[in-house]
Write an enzyme that holds these catalytic residues in place. Structure first.
Site, PDB file in Angstrom:
ATOM      1  NE  ARG A 198      15.417 -26.247  -8.780  1.00 42.82           N
ATOM      2  CZ  ARG A 198      16.058 -26.793  -9.712  1.00 42.82           C
ATOM      3  NH1 ARG A 198      17.660 -26.297 -10.852  1.00 42.82           N
ATOM      4  NH2 ARG A 198      16.482 -28.430 -10.508  1.00 42.82           N
TER       5      ARG A 198
ATOM      6  CD  GLU B 123      -1.329  -2.384   2.278  1.00 40.66           C
ATOM      7  OE1 GLU B 123       0.036  -2.709   1.877  1.00 40.66           O
ATOM      8  OE2 GLU B 123      -2.378  -2.528   2.721  1.00 40.66           O
TER       9      GLU B 123
ATOM     10  CB  THR C 138      18.009 -36.968  -5.183  1.00 38.80           C
ATOM     11  OG1 THR C 138      16.794 -37.897  -4.844  1.00 38.80           O
ATOM     12  CG2 THR C 138      17.692 -36.206  -6.666  1.00 38.80           C
TER      13      THR C 138
END
Ligand code: AOF
Ligand code: ZN
Length: 362
Positions: A189, A57, A201
């Protein structure tokens, strides 16, 4: 000059403004605001600055200057009424002579809430709920979730073949989906606070987990890179870097608590199958983004490991929010049934929840 804008049109612009700061405001919400002059023309547009900076704002009012007098402020979140790192937006709106406010969603943060009432008491016309359905699924989604549950919002993203494989029998996985889907992941991402993978991983794929454009250049905003699990990452690999957070557990609530403590609101979980299974079993996946390639592998690694489902009665069903063709691949955006919000849980229950035995490092 175009004609006067409706509040809904202005809210769409406010939403677009908030999208431009998505990923840069946490732990604060990415809010957007449009100030219309007394004739309904855009006088100022603003979005939340990084923490400590001005709220949406205040940015929009500064651009509007004197034109805000007698005008309307259209804002995606209820204007704050508190002295936090910055003074109350309700004061700024009143000082600028704003006559009416349209807001999409109430501020669930008890410290900042109450702005609508403060403004009404001051004689400002306040309308709540403008374009609320769009706003709650937009850039504010993760922050609203975190306020409601006390936990960061988790999006599990994966790429798989039609038969649900994320790697071939020999472990190779580059690439299952096309460049369009991969570009989407990099954009995702760039608006996330943290990107998480399991140690399995990290070791098997050596992902960089950075957000890059199609020429490989880093995008302006980079997420915190996180590895979860007990094993060490390989020395000299992409994730063997001082800025990478290594949380030595696969327990979803421990991982999320560590992230929350660092101000993370929006988490992108990128695998692998075991960590995703632990998060799903614990009910800690809030959104699923599946990039499905029209291809088949037969043998190979499944996209998802044990997710606590032993019998068909326990199948994890999802509600599809959106389906899209991205290049030659199908993107499915869905929400697990178990996390579809039906009621506001008490805040004290936030970090306990269901705690299945999802521990055990890799
Ligand atoms: C608004 N407009 O653009 C934002 C709001 O620590 P502070 O002072 O920055 O306040 C943060 C709180 O203010 C945040 O938790 C949320 O309740 C509200 N955020 N409010 O009027 C904005 N970002
Ligand atoms: Zn404010």
């Amino acid at each position: 000059m175009t004609g006067p804008l409706t509040p809904a049109d202005a809210m769409r612009l406010a939403l677009a403004a908030s999208s431009r700061v998505h990923g840069t405001t946490s732990p604060n919400p990415p809010v957007g605001c449009v100030v219309l002059d007394a004739h309904g023309h855009v006088a100022g547009t603003g979005a939340t600055a990084p923490p400590g900076g001005p709220h949406a704002e205040v940015v929009a009012l500064a651009e509007a200057g004197d034109r805000a007098h007698g005008g309307t402020a259209v804002v995606t979140l209820e204007p704050c009424a508190h002295h936090g790192r910055t003074p109350p937006c309700t004061d700024a709106l009143r000082a600028a002579g704003i006559a009416a406010v349209h807001l999409a969603v109430a501020d669930p943060n008890p410290v900042a809430a109450g702005g609508a009432d403060v403004l009404r008491t001051a004689g400002v016309t306040v309308t709540a709920g403008t374009l609320a359905a769009e706003v709650v699924t937009g850039p504010l989604r993760a922050w609203l979730h975190a306020q409601r549950t006390g936990r960061p919002h988790v999006t599990w993203k994966f790429a798989a073949t039609l038969d649900g494989r994320s790697a071939a029998a020999d472990g190779t996985s580059r690439w299952i989906t096309g460049p369009g889907a991969r570009a989407r992941v990099h954009a995702l991402r760039a608006v996330s606070d943290a990107v998480v993978v399991g140690t399995g991983t990290a070791i098997a794929d050596d992902p960089a987990l950075t957000a890059r454009d199609d020429t490989g250049r880093p995008l302006p905003h980079q997420p915190l890179r996180v590895v979860a699990g007990r094993r060490d990452v390989v020395a000299g690999s992409h994730l063997d870097a001082p800025d990478v957070l290594h949380v030595r557990t696969h327990d979803p609530d421990e991982v999320l608590a560590a992230l929350r403590d660092r101000g993370v609101v929006d988490v992108l979980l990128e695998g692998g199958p075991r960590l995703a299974g632990a998060f799903l079993a614990a009910g800690r996946v809030d959104r699923v983004l599946a990039h499905v390639a029209p291809a088949l592998l037969g043998a190979g690694t499944a996209a998802l490991g044990d997710a606590g489902v032993g019998t068909i009665e326990d199948i994890l069903r999802l509600q599809v929010a959106h389906v899209e063709l991205v290049g030659g691949d199908v993107l499915i955006d869905a929400v697990p049934d178990s996390t579809v919000v039906t009621a506001t849980p008490p805040r004290t229950a936030a970090l306990s929840g269901r705690t299945p035995d999802a521990g055990g490092g890799s």
